[in-house]
Design a protein around this motif. Structure first.
Motif, PDB file in Angstrom:
ATOM      1  N   LYS A  67       6.522   5.277 -12.549  1.00 25.73           N
ATOM      2  CA  LYS A  67       6.276   3.842 -12.367  1.00 25.73           C
ATOM      3  C   LYS A  67       4.804   3.578 -12.031  1.00 25.73           C
ATOM      4  CE  LYS A  67       7.515   2.352  -8.365  1.00 25.73           C
ATOM      5  NZ  LYS A  67       8.414   2.016  -7.231  1.00 25.73           N
ATOM      6  N   LEU A  68       4.274   4.331 -11.084  1.00 25.22           N
ATOM      7  CA  LEU A  68       2.883   4.122 -10.667  1.00 25.22           C
ATOM      8  C   LEU A  68       1.907   4.511 -11.774  1.00 25.22           C
ATOM      9  CD1 LEU A  68       2.936   5.315  -6.932  1.00 25.22           C
ATOM     10  CD2 LEU A  68       3.386   3.046  -7.879  1.00 25.22           C
ATOM     11  N   TRP A  69       2.196   5.613 -12.483  1.00 27.21           N
ATOM     12  CA  TRP A  69       1.337   6.015 -13.607  1.00 27.21           C
ATOM     13  C   TRP A  69       1.297   4.931 -14.668  1.00 27.21           C
ATOM     14  CZ3 TRP A  69       4.079  11.397 -13.771  1.00 27.21           C
ATOM     15  CH2 TRP A  69       3.481  12.248 -12.830  1.00 27.21           C
ATOM     16  N   ALA A  70       2.463   4.369 -14.998  1.00 28.82           N
ATOM     17  CA  ALA A  70       2.548   3.341 -16.037  1.00 28.82           C
ATOM     18  C   ALA A  70       1.759   2.102 -15.639  1.00 28.82           C
ATOM     19  CB  ALA A  70       4.002   2.981 -16.306  1.00 28.82           C
ATOM     20  N   TYR A  71       1.933   1.656 -14.419  1.00 30.33           N
ATOM     21  CA  TYR A  71       1.224   0.445 -13.967  1.00 30.33           C
ATOM     22  C   TYR A  71      -0.273   0.678 -13.839  1.00 30.33           C
ATOM     23  CZ  TYR A  71       4.931  -2.934 -13.477  1.00 30.33           C
ATOM     24  OH  TYR A  71       5.921  -3.843 -13.765  1.00 30.33           O
ATOM     25  N   ASP A  72      -0.658   1.876 -13.430  1.00 35.79           N
ATOM     26  CA  ASP A  72      -2.091   2.175 -13.348  1.00 35.79           C
ATOM     27  C   ASP A  72      -2.722   2.115 -14.743  1.00 35.79           C
ATOM     28  OD1 ASP A  72      -4.354   3.215 -11.608  1.00 35.79           O
ATOM     29  OD2 ASP A  72      -4.311   4.726 -13.194  1.00 35.79           O
ATOM     30  N   LYS A  90      -0.972 -13.529  -7.920  1.00 37.70           N
ATOM     31  CA  LYS A  90      -0.222 -13.828  -6.699  1.00 37.70           C
ATOM     32  C   LYS A  90       1.280 -13.950  -6.985  1.00 37.70           C
ATOM     33  CE  LYS A  90      -0.172 -16.884  -2.678  1.00 37.70           C
ATOM     34  NZ  LYS A  90       1.282 -16.856  -2.582  1.00 37.70           N
ATOM     35  N   ARG A  91       1.612 -14.678  -8.030  1.00 37.90           N
ATOM     36  CA  ARG A  91       3.021 -14.875  -8.362  1.00 37.90           C
ATOM     37  C   ARG A  91       3.668 -13.566  -8.807  1.00 37.90           C
ATOM     38  NH1 ARG A  91       5.281 -19.041 -13.009  1.00 37.90           N
ATOM     39  NH2 ARG A  91       7.496 -18.757 -12.565  1.00 37.90           N
ATOM     40  N   HIS A  92       2.934 -12.789  -9.612  1.00 37.65           N
ATOM     41  CA  HIS A  92       3.478 -11.545 -10.149  1.00 37.65           C
ATOM     42  C   HIS A  92       3.728 -10.524  -9.041  1.00 37.65           C
ATOM     43  CE1 HIS A  92       4.224  -9.332 -13.934  1.00 37.65           C
ATOM     44  NE2 HIS A  92       3.901  -8.259 -13.229  1.00 37.65           N
ATOM     45  N   LEU A  93       2.748 -10.339  -8.176  1.00 37.70           N
ATOM     46  CA  LEU A  93       2.826  -9.302  -7.153  1.00 37.70           C
ATOM     47  C   LEU A  93       3.695  -9.698  -5.962  1.00 37.70           C
ATOM     48  CD1 LEU A  93      -0.898  -8.120  -7.265  1.00 37.70           C
ATOM     49  CD2 LEU A  93       1.103  -6.918  -8.174  1.00 37.70           C
ATOM     50  N   ASP A  94       4.161 -10.942  -5.951  1.00 35.95           N
ATOM     51  CA  ASP A  94       5.065 -11.398  -4.904  1.00 35.95           C
ATOM     52  C   ASP A  94       6.478 -10.834  -5.083  1.00 35.95           C
ATOM     53  OD1 ASP A  94       5.430 -12.960  -2.536  1.00 35.95           O
ATOM     54  OD2 ASP A  94       6.566 -14.406  -3.713  1.00 35.95           O
ATOM     55  N   ASN A  95       6.739 -10.246  -6.256  1.00 40.58           N
ATOM     56  CA  ASN A  95       8.050  -9.663  -6.545  1.00 40.58           C
ATOM     57  C   ASN A  95       8.282  -8.447  -5.647  1.00 40.58           C
ATOM     58  OD1 ASN A  95      10.174  -8.084  -7.860  1.00 40.58           O
ATOM     59  ND2 ASN A  95       9.901  -9.447  -9.610  1.00 40.58           N
ATOM     60  N   PHE A  97       9.659  -5.828  -6.182  1.00 43.80           N
ATOM     61  CA  PHE A  97       9.495  -4.582  -6.940  1.00 43.80           C
ATOM     62  C   PHE A  97       8.210  -3.859  -6.545  1.00 43.80           C
ATOM     63  CE2 PHE A  97       7.894  -2.424 -10.838  1.00 43.80           C
ATOM     64  CZ  PHE A  97       8.918  -1.514 -11.024  1.00 43.80           C
ATOM     65  N   PHE A  98       7.194  -4.616  -6.155  1.00 45.12           N
ATOM     66  CA  PHE A  98       5.888  -4.029  -5.859  1.00 45.12           C
ATOM     67  C   PHE A  98       5.740  -3.583  -4.399  1.00 45.12           C
ATOM     68  CE2 PHE A  98       5.207  -6.710  -9.583  1.00 45.12           C
ATOM     69  CZ  PHE A  98       4.551  -5.826 -10.419  1.00 45.12           C
ATOM     70  N   ASP A  99       6.795  -3.696  -3.604  1.00 46.52           N
ATOM     71  CA  ASP A  99       6.706  -3.344  -2.185  1.00 46.52           C
ATOM     72  C   ASP A  99       6.393  -1.872  -1.955  1.00 46.52           C
ATOM     73  OD1 ASP A  99       7.258  -5.953  -1.584  1.00 46.52           O
ATOM     74  OD2 ASP A  99       9.332  -5.624  -0.919  1.00 46.52           O
ATOM     75  N   PHE A 101       4.466  -0.004  -3.927  1.00 47.51           N
ATOM     76  CA  PHE A 101       3.199   0.371  -4.560  1.00 47.51           C
ATOM     77  C   PHE A 101       2.142   0.621  -3.488  1.00 47.51           C
ATOM     78  CE2 PHE A 101       5.368  -0.800  -8.202  1.00 47.51           C
ATOM     79  CZ  PHE A 101       4.600  -0.867  -9.344  1.00 47.51           C
ATOM     80  N   PRO A 102       1.294   1.643  -3.659  1.00 46.81           N
ATOM     81  CA  PRO A 102       0.218   1.883  -2.692  1.00 46.81           C
ATOM     82  C   PRO A 102      -0.794   0.736  -2.704  1.00 46.81           C
ATOM     83  CG  PRO A 102      -0.027   3.297  -4.624  1.00 46.81           C
ATOM     84  CD  PRO A 102       1.292   2.611  -4.765  1.00 46.81           C
ATOM     85  N   PRO A 103      -1.387   0.421  -1.564  1.00 46.85           N
ATOM     86  CA  PRO A 103      -2.326  -0.711  -1.473  1.00 46.85           C
ATOM     87  C   PRO A 103      -3.461  -0.646  -2.481  1.00 46.85           C
ATOM     88  CG  PRO A 103      -1.792   0.121   0.707  1.00 46.85           C
ATOM     89  CD  PRO A 103      -1.181   1.084  -0.269  1.00 46.85           C
ATOM     90  N   GLU A 104      -3.945   0.572  -2.760  1.00 44.15           N
ATOM     91  CA  GLU A 104      -5.084   0.678  -3.695  1.00 44.15           C
ATOM     92  C   GLU A 104      -4.697   0.270  -5.112  1.00 44.15           C
ATOM     93  OE1 GLU A 104      -3.537   4.966  -2.916  1.00 44.15           O
ATOM     94  OE2 GLU A 104      -3.892   3.099  -1.781  1.00 44.15           O
ATOM     95  N   LEU A 105      -3.449   0.526  -5.520  1.00 45.94           N
ATOM     96  CA  LEU A 105      -3.018   0.112  -6.853  1.00 45.94           C
ATOM     97  C   LEU A 105      -2.790  -1.398  -6.891  1.00 45.94           C
ATOM     98  CD1 LEU A 105      -2.273   0.745  -9.747  1.00 45.94           C
ATOM     99  CD2 LEU A 105       0.014   1.450  -8.985  1.00 45.94           C
TER     100      LEU A 105
END
Length: 231
Positions: A67-72, A90-95, A97-99, A101-105
Motif C-alpha cells: 500500500k505504501l509503495w503504491a501510494y509513494d 484535505k478532503r482526500h487525506l481526511d479518509n 484509510f490514511f490513518d 500512513f507515516p507522516p512523511e508520506l
C-alpha cells in the motif's frame, strides 16, 4: 512498475472508451487497481499456514508495505506528470484509510498530490492465476489435486495437481503417497473464521474492492453461515 504500467494503460486508452461518461470518469480520477495473486503459495514457501495467526499477521504487514509503495509511486507520478484533475488534498487525506500512513508520506502527498484517486484492489484472478500456475488473489490453495473441466480449451476433463505441490515433491524427492507438511492447507479444511480474518487483514490496506471466498462443507448449518457473514 505496476503503478506506472497501469497509469500508462489509462493514457493509452484515452479516446477508446465505449461511452463518453466512461472516458470522463477515467480522466477525472485516473483510477487503477494494483492487485496480487499467489499469496497462499508465498505463505507455503515461507512455511506459514494460511489459517495461522502468524500467516495472517505476515499478510497484514506485507500488504501494508505494498500500500505504501503504491501510494509513494503515485505521488511521484503526480510530481512528474500531474495530479488527477479533481484531487483535493484535505478532503482526500481526511479518509480514515490514511490513518496508518507515516507522516512523511502524508506530507509528500499533500505537497505533490496523487496521480490516481484509488490504486489498490484484490480481484479473484481465477483464470489468470491458473494460467500462471499460482493461487488466485488472496484465496488459499483450492485443493492438492482435483479434476478440472474446460469446455473452451479441450471439451474434456483433466487432472490438476497444484504446481507448488509438484515443485515441493520434486525438490524433496517425495512421492504422491507421502504426507505433505501442514502448511499445505487447502480451502475446504481451513477454519472459516480464520478465512474471514485473513480477508480482514488484507482489506484494511485496499482502497477499492476485494474478492474472497469461504469454502464450507455441504452440510454446514444456516447458523454457521450467518455467523461467518456477521464476522
Amino acid at each position: 512498475y505496476a503503478v506506472r504500467f497501469l497509469d500508462n494503460v489509462l493514457t493509452w486508452n484515452e479516446g477508446r472508451h465505449p461511452l463518453p461518461q466512461q472516458e470522463e470518469a477515467a480522466r477525472r480520477g485516473r483510477r487503477i487497481g494494483v492487485g496480487i495473486m499467489g499469496l497462499a503459495d508465498m505463505l507455503c514457501e515461507l512455511g506459514l499456514r494460511y489459517d495461522s495467526d502468524e500467516g495472517i499477521e505476515y499478510v497484514d504487514k506485507l500488504l501494508h508495505k505494498i500500500k505504501l509503495w503504491a501510494y509513494d509511486e503515485s505521488t511521484e507520478l503526480a510530481k512528474e506528470k500531474g495530479i488527477f484533475p479533481v484531487f483535493d488534498a484535505k478532503r482526500h487525506l481526511d479518509n480514515p484509510f490514511f490513518d496508518t500512513f507515516p507522516p512523511e508520506l502524508i506530507e509528500k502527498i499533500t505537497k505533490n498530490g496523487l496521480r490516481n484517486v484509488t490504486l489498490l484492489t484484490i480481484p479473484p484472478t481465477g483464470s489468470i492465476a491458473a494460467m500462471a500456475g499460482v493461487t488466485s488473489g488472496i484465496e488459499p490453495i483450492f485443493d492438492i489435486k482435483y479434476v478440472r473441466r474446460s469446455e473452451s480449451l479441450s471439451e474434456s476433463t483433466f487432472d490438476v495437481e497444484h504446481p507448488l505441490v509438484a515443485k515441493y515433491r520434486k525438490s524433496n524427492h517425495g512421492s504422491e503417497t507421502e504426507l505433505l507438511p501442514p502448511f499445505f492447507v487447502t480451502a475446504h479444511t481451513i477454519n472459516p473464521e480464520k478465512r474471514v480474518l485473513m480477508q480482514a487483514a488484507a482489506q484494511r490496506h485496499i482502497d477499492q474492492s476485494i474478492s474472497s471466498t469461504t469454502n464450507l462443507p455441504k452440510e454446514t448449518s444456516v447458523e454457521t453461515v450467518g455467523n461467518i457473514y456477521r464476522l
